[in-house]
Write a protein that holds these residues in place. Structure first.
Motif, PDB file in Angstrom:
ATOM      1  N   GLU A 140       0.827  -1.208   0.000  1.00 21.87           N
ATOM      2  CA  GLU A 140       0.000   0.000   0.000  1.00 21.87           C
ATOM      3  C   GLU A 140       0.862   1.259   0.000  1.00 21.87           C
ATOM      4  O   GLU A 140       0.583   2.225  -0.724  1.00 21.87           O
ATOM      5  CB  GLU A 140      -0.921  -0.014   1.213  1.00 21.87           C
ATOM      6  CG  GLU A 140      -2.023  -1.062   1.148  1.00 21.87           C
ATOM      7  CD  GLU A 140      -2.865  -1.078   2.411  1.00 21.87           C
ATOM      8  OE1 GLU A 140      -2.616  -0.230   3.295  1.00 21.87           O
ATOM      9  OE2 GLU A 140      -3.773  -1.926   2.509  1.00 21.87           O
ATOM     10  N   ASN A 141       1.945   1.229   0.822  1.00 18.22           N
ATOM     11  CA  ASN A 141       2.844   2.389   0.863  1.00 18.22           C
ATOM     12  C   ASN A 141       3.521   2.597  -0.493  1.00 18.22           C
ATOM     13  O   ASN A 141       3.680   3.729  -0.962  1.00 18.22           O
ATOM     14  CB  ASN A 141       3.908   2.190   1.941  1.00 18.22           C
ATOM     15  CG  ASN A 141       3.342   2.287   3.333  1.00 18.22           C
ATOM     16  OD1 ASN A 141       2.278   2.890   3.538  1.00 18.22           O
ATOM     17  ND2 ASN A 141       4.012   1.691   4.315  1.00 18.22           N
ATOM     18  N   LEU A 142       3.928   1.480  -1.119  1.00 19.87           N
ATOM     19  CA  LEU A 142       4.568   1.579  -2.431  1.00 19.87           C
ATOM     20  C   LEU A 142       3.611   2.153  -3.456  1.00 19.87           C
ATOM     21  O   LEU A 142       3.983   3.021  -4.260  1.00 19.87           O
ATOM     22  CB  LEU A 142       5.041   0.194  -2.877  1.00 19.87           C
ATOM     23  CG  LEU A 142       5.713   0.125  -4.250  1.00 19.87           C
ATOM     24  CD1 LEU A 142       6.949   1.017  -4.285  1.00 19.87           C
ATOM     25  CD2 LEU A 142       6.069  -1.313  -4.596  1.00 19.87           C
ATOM     26  N   GLN A 143       2.372   1.691  -3.446  1.00 19.95           N
ATOM     27  CA  GLN A 143       1.383   2.225  -4.386  1.00 19.95           C
ATOM     28  C   GLN A 143       1.140   3.703  -4.157  1.00 19.95           C
ATOM     29  O   GLN A 143       1.003   4.488  -5.096  1.00 19.95           O
ATOM     30  CB  GLN A 143       0.074   1.441  -4.254  1.00 19.95           C
ATOM     31  CG  GLN A 143       0.166   0.017  -4.766  1.00 19.95           C
ATOM     32  CD  GLN A 143      -1.122  -0.757  -4.553  1.00 19.95           C
ATOM     33  OE1 GLN A 143      -2.019  -0.298  -3.851  1.00 19.95           O
ATOM     34  NE2 GLN A 143      -1.201  -1.949  -5.147  1.00 19.95           N
ATOM     35  N   THR A 144       1.108   4.090  -2.877  1.00 20.97           N
ATOM     36  CA  THR A 144       0.923   5.512  -2.544  1.00 20.97           C
ATOM     37  C   THR A 144       2.076   6.346  -3.082  1.00 20.97           C
ATOM     38  O   THR A 144       1.883   7.420  -3.671  1.00 20.97           O
ATOM     39  CB  THR A 144       0.810   5.697  -1.024  1.00 20.97           C
ATOM     40  OG1 THR A 144      -0.289   4.925  -0.543  1.00 20.97           O
ATOM     41  CG2 THR A 144       0.589   7.162  -0.673  1.00 20.97           C
ATOM     42  N   ALA A 166       4.527   9.971  -6.926  1.00 19.03           N
ATOM     43  CA  ALA A 166       5.608  10.238  -7.893  1.00 19.03           C
ATOM     44  C   ALA A 166       5.043  10.520  -9.274  1.00 19.03           C
ATOM     45  O   ALA A 166       5.477  11.449  -9.965  1.00 19.03           O
ATOM     46  CB  ALA A 166       6.565   9.049  -7.939  1.00 19.03           C
ATOM     47  N   GLU A 167       4.068   9.711  -9.682  1.00 22.49           N
ATOM     48  CA  GLU A 167       3.466   9.921 -10.997  1.00 22.49           C
ATOM     49  C   GLU A 167       2.761  11.264 -11.069  1.00 22.49           C
ATOM     50  O   GLU A 167       2.852  11.978 -12.073  1.00 22.49           O
ATOM     51  CB  GLU A 167       2.483   8.796 -11.297  1.00 22.49           C
ATOM     52  CG  GLU A 167       1.892   8.868 -12.698  1.00 22.49           C
ATOM     53  CD  GLU A 167       1.000   7.686 -13.010  1.00 22.49           C
ATOM     54  OE1 GLU A 167       0.467   7.641 -14.137  1.00 22.49           O
ATOM     55  OE2 GLU A 167       0.829   6.816 -12.133  1.00 22.49           O
ATOM     56  N   ALA A 168       2.066  11.601  -9.965  1.00 20.88           N
ATOM     57  CA  ALA A 168       1.376  12.896  -9.932  1.00 20.88           C
ATOM     58  C   ALA A 168       2.374  14.047 -10.005  1.00 20.88           C
ATOM     59  O   ALA A 168       2.175  15.030 -10.730  1.00 20.88           O
ATOM     60  CB  ALA A 168       0.533  13.006  -8.664  1.00 20.88           C
ATOM     61  N   GLY A 169       3.492  13.897  -9.244  1.00 16.37           N
ATOM     62  CA  GLY A 169       4.518  14.936  -9.293  1.00 16.37           C
ATOM     63  C   GLY A 169       5.160  15.048 -10.656  1.00 16.37           C
ATOM     64  O   GLY A 169       5.407  16.152 -11.157  1.00 16.37           O
TER      65      GLY A 169
END
Length: 550
Positions: free
Chosen positions: A152-156, A161-164
Motif C-alpha cells: 500500500e505504501n509503495l502504491q501511494t 511520484a506519478e502525480a509529481g
C-alpha cells in the motif's frame, strides 16, 4: 689387491728358500770345507743375482700397482663427482617434492573442504528449510499483514511520484505553450521575429523539445513535433522548424485545426528561406485540404493561407496572378462581417497596395490607401497597426510623385507621434521602414533643388540621420544600405564607406536593389554625380556576383 698379495707370497717363498740354502752348507762343513766354501760363494752370487732380479720385478710390480691405484683413484673421483651431482639432483627433486606434496595436500584439503562445505550447506539448508517453514507457519499472518502494508505504501508513493512527474510535465508544457503562443503571434509577419519571450517560457520550450528528442520519432505526438518546431524556430533554425511542422501535420491524431496551423507555419518558414515556390505548395495544400469543408475555426487559417500565397506570388514577380488572387480574397472577406474588418482583410489590402506600387500605379495606390485608412485608421490591435503603418508609408511614396509635401510631412509626423515609442518589435520594424521612406523623399527633394546648396545639404543630412536610425532596427533590409550609399555619395563622403554600404545591400538582395537603384537614378537626375555612382554600382554588383558564383 690380488697382485699385491701374489708379490708378497713370492717374496716370502724366496726368503724361506734362502734361509734353507744358508743352513744346508753349514751342515756339510765338516766333510769338505773348501768345496763348500766354493759352492757357497757360487750360491751367494746366484742368490744375489736372483735377489736383484726379484727386486727389479718387485719394483716393476710396485710401479704397476701404483699406476693401477692412481687409475682406480681417478675412477673413484669420477664416481664421487657423479654421486655428488646425483645427490644434488636428488636434493633438488626432494625440494620440489617437498613443495608439491604440501600443494597436493592443499588441493586435496580444498577438495575435501569444498565437498564438506557443500554437504554442510545442503544439510544446513534442509535444517533451515524445516526451521523456516516452521517459523513462517507461526508468523505467516503477521508477515502478510506487513507485506500488504508495504504494498500500500509503495502504491501511494508511486501515485505521488506519478502525480509529481505529471505536474512537472504539465508545468513544462504550460511554459512551452506560452512561448509558442508568443512566437506564433509573429510567425505570420515573417520579416520579423519576436525575441521578447520570457526566459522561463524559452527554457520550458527547450526542455519540452529535449524531452521529445529522447523518444523515438515513431512515438511522437503532434505536441512533440510542434514543440521541436517552435524550439528550432526560436533558435533561428528555420529549415528544421519547417520540417518539424510538416511532420506534425502528418500525425494521425492531430486535429484539423492543428494540422492547418502547422502547415501554415511551415509555409511561412519557407517564405523566410525565400523558397517561395515551396511555400506556395504548402499554402495550396492547406486550401485543398480544408477550404469549403465547414470545419470550425478554419476560415481564419484559410484566409492566412490565401494571403500567404498572394505574397509569395508577388515576391516571385508574378504580379498579375497575385492581383487576381487578392481581388478574390478581398471579395470573399467582404461577404463576412466578422472578417471584413479583420487583420486578414488588412493583410489582403496591403498586399494589393504594394503590388500596385511596384507597377507604379500611384493613383490606384492612393485610392486603395484611402479605402484602407477609412476602415482601419483608428485600429488599436498590433496586428492591424503594423499594416496601418505600412499603408501610410506606401501613401507617402505615392504622394511624393505629385510633390504633396505637406501631406507627406503630416502623415509621417502623425505616425511617429502615435507609434514611435512602441516596444512591439513588429511596430518598431514598420517605423524603421517609414523612416527609410521619408529619407528617400528627402533625397529626392534635395536632388530636385540641387542648385540650392543650403537646402540640399540640410535635406541630405536629414535623410542620413533617418537612415542611421532605421538601419539599427531593420539591418536585414537591403534598400536602407542602398539609400545610405547614395546619400553619402551626394554629400561627397568617403568612397570606401559608399562601396561598403553598396556591398552590404547587394549581398542582402542584389537583383532587387540593383534594379531599384537604377530606376531611382532617373528621378531628378544629377548627371555629374549619378554617372560616378552608376559606375561604382556596376563595379560592386559585378564583384558581389563573382563572389556568390565562387
Amino acid at each position: 689387491m690380488m697382485v699385491y698379495n701374489k708379490c708378497a707370497l713370492r717374496t716370502l717363498t724366496l726368503t724361506i728358500f734362502f734361509i734353507f740354502l744358508g743352513y744346508f752348507p753349514s751342515t756339510s762343513y765338516s766333510a769338505n770345507t773348501n768345496h763348500r766354501e766354493q759352492d757357497l760363494s757360487t750360491y751367494k752370487e746366484i742368490a744375489q743375482i736372483r735377489l736383484e732380479s726379484t727386486r727389479d720385478i718387485i719394483q716393476k710390480d710396485i710401479q704397476a700397482l701404483s699406476s693401477r691405484l692412481d687409475t682406480q683413484d681417478k675412477r673413484l673421483d669420477t664416481q664421487n663427482s657423479h654421486i655428488d651431482q646425483n645427490l644434488s639432483l636428488l636434493g633438488i627433486l626432494l625440494s620440489v617434492l617437498a613443495i608439491l606434496l604440501p600443494l597436493a595436500g592443499l588441493v586435496g584439503y580444498v577438495s575435501v573442504s569444498r565437498k564438506a562445505r557443500v554437504e554442510a550447506q545442503l544439510e544446513a539448508r534442509k535444517e533451515a528449510k524445516v526451521s523456516s517453514n516452521e517459523w513462517f507457519g507461526v508468523h505467516a499472518s503477521e508477515l502478510q499483514s506487513r507485506l500488504d502494508g508495504l504494498q500500500e505504501n509503495l502504491q501511494t508513493l508511486e501515485i505521488r511520484a506519478e502525480a509529481g512527474f505529471n505536474l512537472h510535465i504539465q508545468r513544462v508544457q504550460d511554459g512551452a505553450d506560452l512561448a509558442i503562443k508568443e512566437i506564433q503571434l509573429s510567425v505570420s509577419g515573417h520579416d520579423t521575429f519576436k525575441t521578447n519571450i520570457s526566459e522561463t517560457s524559452a527554457n520550458a520550450l527547450a526542455e519540452a523539445a529535449t524531452a521529445a528528442k529522447n523518444k523515438p520519432e515513431s512515438k511522437y505526438t503532434f505536441t512533440d513535433w510542434n514543440n521541436r518546431a517552435f524550439d528550432a524556430y526560436s533558435k533561428g533554425d528555420i529549415e528544421r522548424a519547417a520540417r518539424f511542422w510538416r511532420d506534425a501535420a502528418e500525425v494521425n491524431s492531430a486535429t484539423p485545426q492543428q494540422v492547418s496551423l502547422a502547415l501554415y507555419n511551415a509555409g511561412v518558414a519557407m517564405s523566410e528561406l525565400k523558397r517561395y515556390e515551396q511555400a506556395i505548395e504548402i499554402h495550396d495544400d492547406i486550401i485543398k485540404r480544408f477550404d469549403g469543408k465547414q470545419i470550425k475555426n478554419m476560415e481564419s487559417t484559410i484566409a492566412e493561407a490565401l494571403n500567404g500565397k498572394a505574397s509569395c506570388l508577388g515576391l516571385l514577380g508574378r504580379h498579375e496572378e497575385a492581383d487576381l488572387l487578392l481581388d478574390a480574397i478581398i471579395a470573399r472577406l467582404e461577404k463576412d462581417e466578422k472578417f471584413s474588418h479583420s487583420e486578414y482583410m488588412a493583410h489582403a489590402l496591403i498586399n494589393k497596395i504594394i503590388g500596385l506600387s511596384i507597377k507604379k500605379l500611384y493613383a490606384q495606390v492612393l485610392k486603395l490607401c484611402e479605402h484602407f485608412l477609412e476602415r482601419f485608421d483608428k485600429a488599436e490591435s498590433q496586428e492591424i497597426v503594423k499594416h496601418l503603418i505600412t499603408v501610410r508609408s506606401q501613401k507617402i511614396g505615392a504622394l511624393k510623385v505629385s510633390n504633396r509635401e505637406d501631406e507627406i510631412n503630416n502623415i509621417y509626423n502623425r505616425t511617429i507621434a502615435q507609434f514611435g515609442e512602441s516596444n512591439d518589435p513588429e511596430i518598431i520594424e514598420e517605423i524603421g521602414k517609414i523612416k527609410t521612406t521619408m529619407a528617400y523623399v528627402f533625397i529626392c527633394q534635395a536632388k530636385e533643388k540641387w542648385t540650392d546648396s543650403k537646402f540640399r545639404i540640410k535635406t541630405l543630412y536629414q535623410a542620413a540621420a533617418l537612415l542611421n536610425e532605421a538601419i539599427i532596427v531593420i539591418p536585414h533590409i537591403a534598400v536602407v544600405y542602398g539609400n545610405q550609399a547614395y546619400c553619402a555619395h551626394l554629400l561627397g563622403e568617403d568612397k570606401k564607406f559608399i562601396i561598403d554600404k553598396l556591398t552590404q545591400g547587394l549581398i542582402l538582395d542584389g537583383p532587387q536593389l540593383y534594379a531599384e537603384t537604377l530606376d531611382d537614378l532617373l528621378i531628378h537626375p544629377i548627371p555629374e554625380k549619378d554617372h560616378i555612382f552608376r559606375v561604382m554600382l556596376e563595379e560592386v554588383w559585378g564583384n558581389v556576383k563573382a563572389r556568390s558564383n565562387t
